[in-house]
Design an enzyme around this catalytic site. Structure first.
Site, PDB file in Angstrom:
ATOM      1  N   LYS A  13      31.010  48.860 -11.463  1.00 16.21           N
ATOM      2  CA  LYS A  13      30.928  47.406 -11.605  1.00 16.21           C
ATOM      3  C   LYS A  13      30.557  47.009 -13.028  1.00 16.21           C
ATOM      4  O   LYS A  13      31.176  46.131 -13.617  1.00 16.21           O
ATOM      5  CB  LYS A  13      29.889  46.815 -10.639  1.00 16.21           C
ATOM      6  CG  LYS A  13      30.160  47.095  -9.180  1.00 16.21           C
ATOM      7  CD  LYS A  13      29.164  46.388  -8.271  1.00 16.21           C
ATOM      8  CE  LYS A  13      27.723  46.781  -8.455  1.00 16.21           C
ATOM      9  NZ  LYS A  13      27.404  48.178  -8.094  1.00 16.21           N
ATOM     10  N   ARG A  88      23.233  41.540  -2.957  1.00 10.03           N
ATOM     11  CA  ARG A  88      23.032  42.901  -2.459  1.00 10.03           C
ATOM     12  C   ARG A  88      22.786  42.912  -0.960  1.00 10.03           C
ATOM     13  O   ARG A  88      22.691  43.984  -0.375  1.00 10.03           O
ATOM     14  CB  ARG A  88      21.778  43.512  -3.090  1.00 10.03           C
ATOM     15  CG  ARG A  88      21.904  44.010  -4.511  1.00 10.03           C
ATOM     16  CD  ARG A  88      22.687  45.295  -4.600  1.00 10.03           C
ATOM     17  NE  ARG A  88      22.078  46.384  -5.311  1.00 10.03           N
ATOM     18  CZ  ARG A  88      22.120  46.585  -6.630  1.00 10.03           C
ATOM     19  NH1 ARG A  88      22.738  45.755  -7.422  1.00 10.03           N
ATOM     20  NH2 ARG A  88      21.564  47.651  -7.161  1.00 10.03           N
ATOM     21  N   ARG A 127      25.530  59.597 -15.649  1.00  4.63           N
ATOM     22  CA  ARG A 127      25.562  58.338 -16.407  1.00  4.63           C
ATOM     23  C   ARG A 127      24.522  58.317 -17.529  1.00  4.63           C
ATOM     24  O   ARG A 127      23.360  58.661 -17.326  1.00  4.63           O
ATOM     25  CB  ARG A 127      25.307  57.186 -15.440  1.00  4.63           C
ATOM     26  CG  ARG A 127      25.318  55.838 -16.100  1.00  4.63           C
ATOM     27  CD  ARG A 127      25.594  54.759 -15.119  1.00  4.63           C
ATOM     28  NE  ARG A 127      24.512  54.527 -14.172  1.00  4.63           N
ATOM     29  CZ  ARG A 127      24.587  53.597 -13.220  1.00  4.63           C
ATOM     30  NH1 ARG A 127      25.666  52.852 -13.084  1.00  4.63           N
ATOM     31  NH2 ARG A 127      23.574  53.418 -12.402  1.00  4.63           N
ATOM     32  N   ARG A 160      19.078  56.333 -17.290  1.00  9.55           N
ATOM     33  CA  ARG A 160      18.274  55.313 -16.634  1.00  9.55           C
ATOM     34  C   ARG A 160      17.205  55.967 -15.768  1.00  9.55           C
ATOM     35  O   ARG A 160      17.453  56.986 -15.136  1.00  9.55           O
ATOM     36  CB  ARG A 160      19.166  54.472 -15.730  1.00  9.55           C
ATOM     37  CG  ARG A 160      19.607  53.194 -16.367  1.00  9.55           C
ATOM     38  CD  ARG A 160      20.627  52.492 -15.549  1.00  9.55           C
ATOM     39  NE  ARG A 160      20.241  52.251 -14.165  1.00  9.55           N
ATOM     40  CZ  ARG A 160      20.936  51.494 -13.323  1.00  9.55           C
ATOM     41  NH1 ARG A 160      22.044  50.911 -13.752  1.00  9.55           N
ATOM     42  NH2 ARG A 160      20.560  51.319 -12.084  1.00  9.55           N
ATOM     43  N   ARG A 171      19.194  54.683  -3.248  1.00  8.38           N
ATOM     44  CA  ARG A 171      20.015  53.518  -3.615  1.00  8.38           C
ATOM     45  C   ARG A 171      21.321  53.504  -2.812  1.00  8.38           C
ATOM     46  O   ARG A 171      21.796  52.455  -2.396  1.00  8.38           O
ATOM     47  CB  ARG A 171      20.301  53.526  -5.124  1.00  8.38           C
ATOM     48  CG  ARG A 171      19.051  53.105  -5.918  1.00  8.38           C
ATOM     49  CD  ARG A 171      19.096  53.586  -7.336  1.00  8.38           C
ATOM     50  NE  ARG A 171      20.167  53.015  -8.085  1.00  8.38           N
ATOM     51  CZ  ARG A 171      20.781  53.631  -9.111  1.00  8.38           C
ATOM     52  NH1 ARG A 171      20.408  54.832  -9.481  1.00  8.38           N
ATOM     53  NH2 ARG A 171      21.733  53.032  -9.755  1.00  8.38           N
TER      54      ARG A 171
HETATM   55  P1  AMP Z   1      21.693  48.141 -10.623  1.00 15.09           P
HETATM   56  O1  AMP Z   1      21.597  48.205 -12.109  1.00 15.09           O
HETATM   57  O2  AMP Z   1      22.588  47.030 -10.158  1.00 15.09           O
HETATM   58  O3  AMP Z   1      22.062  49.464 -10.006  1.00 15.09           O
HETATM   59  O4  AMP Z   1      20.233  47.791 -10.089  1.00 15.09           O
HETATM   60  C1  AMP Z   1      19.117  48.625 -10.333  1.00 15.09           C
HETATM   61  C2  AMP Z   1      17.969  48.256  -9.392  1.00 15.09           C
HETATM   62  O5  AMP Z   1      17.579  46.888  -9.632  1.00 15.09           O
HETATM   63  C3  AMP Z   1      18.309  48.312  -7.911  1.00 15.09           C
HETATM   64  O6  AMP Z   1      18.170  49.629  -7.374  1.00 15.09           O
HETATM   65  C4  AMP Z   1      17.293  47.332  -7.336  1.00 15.09           C
HETATM   66  O7  AMP Z   1      16.002  47.916  -7.304  1.00 15.09           O
HETATM   67  C5  AMP Z   1      17.268  46.242  -8.397  1.00 15.09           C
HETATM   68  N1  AMP Z   1      18.295  45.204  -8.152  1.00 15.09           N
HETATM   69  C6  AMP Z   1      19.393  44.916  -8.893  1.00 15.09           C
HETATM   70  N2  AMP Z   1      20.084  43.893  -8.386  1.00 15.09           N
HETATM   71  C7  AMP Z   1      19.405  43.507  -7.270  1.00 15.09           C
HETATM   72  C8  AMP Z   1      19.609  42.506  -6.287  1.00 15.09           C
HETATM   73  N3  AMP Z   1      20.671  41.675  -6.327  1.00 15.09           N
HETATM   74  N4  AMP Z   1      18.687  42.401  -5.289  1.00 15.09           N
HETATM   75  C9  AMP Z   1      17.613  43.201  -5.219  1.00 15.09           C
HETATM   76  N5  AMP Z   1      17.364  44.180  -6.103  1.00 15.09           N
HETATM   77  C10 AMP Z   1      18.242  44.333  -7.128  1.00 15.09           C
END
Ligand code: AMP
Length: 217
Positions: A13, A88, A127, A160, A171
């Site tokens: 994404k 999410r 990554r 990360r 996740r």
């Molecule tokens: P991402 O970079 O999108 O993989 O997000 C990393 C982490 O941020 C996730 O594992 C969640 O802990 C938090 N996170 C990101 N977007 C959301 C969301 N829309 N709702 C809740 N937690 C989020």
């Protein structure tokens, strides 16, 4: 154009949203990036988010919806945006609707980037981000020339904090349990499009442009 990019962690994404932003001027709104910035700046919001992020759990809907409400009303979103990693879960998807209605906007599409589990694992464990250019790279998939370009620019390949195997497993579980139901939610709303998210980044991008009607005929 207002688009939700759906897909598991590692489905691409962020990579695809960055390209759409560069080519079509649509701001990429990544709640993950916004939350990581909040954590790095050490403020109260970041402190509330950090524990959930470290564990691979979702941050509270209230906090994330607040971030989105503030972000989509900024001037650069006047012609649209790409939501990357939001919503999410169903509560967030439902919460988004009044936020957009308040600014007389609605979604044009929800695009699912479909990727098999074993590919997701390699993408996530491999990554890295270049510390100088911010470019997303992968130690298994990126061309050596791209990795060299980062090193030559004086950069380091940064992993990360939540891209370790235990957090990745959680996740993906959270994705299956909480985010996957959004596929049906957007299908029912007539907004769902599915793009094959495997293969070369360029080919996936072309499929994405086709499905959004952004490729010149
Ligand atoms: P991402 O970079 O999108 O993989 O997000 C990393 C982490 O941020 C996730 O594992 C969640 O802990 C938090 N996170 C990101 N977007 C959301 C969301 N829309 N709702 C809740 N937690 C989020």
């Amino acid at each position: 154009m207002r688009v939700v990019l759906l897909g598991a962690p590692g489905s691409g994404k962020g990579t695809q949203a960055q390209r759409l932003m560069a080519d079509h001027g649509l701001p990429q709104i990544s709640t993950g990036d916004l939350l990581r910035e909040a954590v790095a700046s050490g403020g109260e919001l970041g402190q509330r988010a950090k524990d959930a992020m470290d564990a691979g759990e979702l941050v509270s809907d209230e906090l994330v919806l607040g971030i989105i409400r503030e972000r989509v009303t900024r001037a650069d979103c006047g012609d649209g945006f790409i939501l990357d990693g939001f919503p999410r879960n169903l509560a967030q998807a439902e919460g988004l609707e009044p936020v957009l209605a308040a600014i007389n906007q609605s979604l044009d599409a929800a695009v699912l980037l479909a990727v098999e589990f074993d590919v997701l694992m390699r993408r996530l464990t491999g990554r890295r981000t270049c510390s100088v250019t911010g470019k997303l790279l992968n130690i298994y998939f990126s061309a050596q020339s791209e990795i060299d370009a980062c090193i030559d620019a004086g950069g380091e390949l940064v992993q990360r904090a939540d891209d370790n195997e235990q957090t990745i497993g959680n996740r993906l579980k959270v994705y299956r349990e909480q985010t996957e139901p959004l596929i049906e939610y957007y299908r029912s709303a007539g907004l769902l499009q599915v793009v094959d998210g495997e293969g070369e980044v360029d080919a996936i991008y072309q499929r994405l442009l086709d499905c959004l009607g952004l490729n010149p005929a």
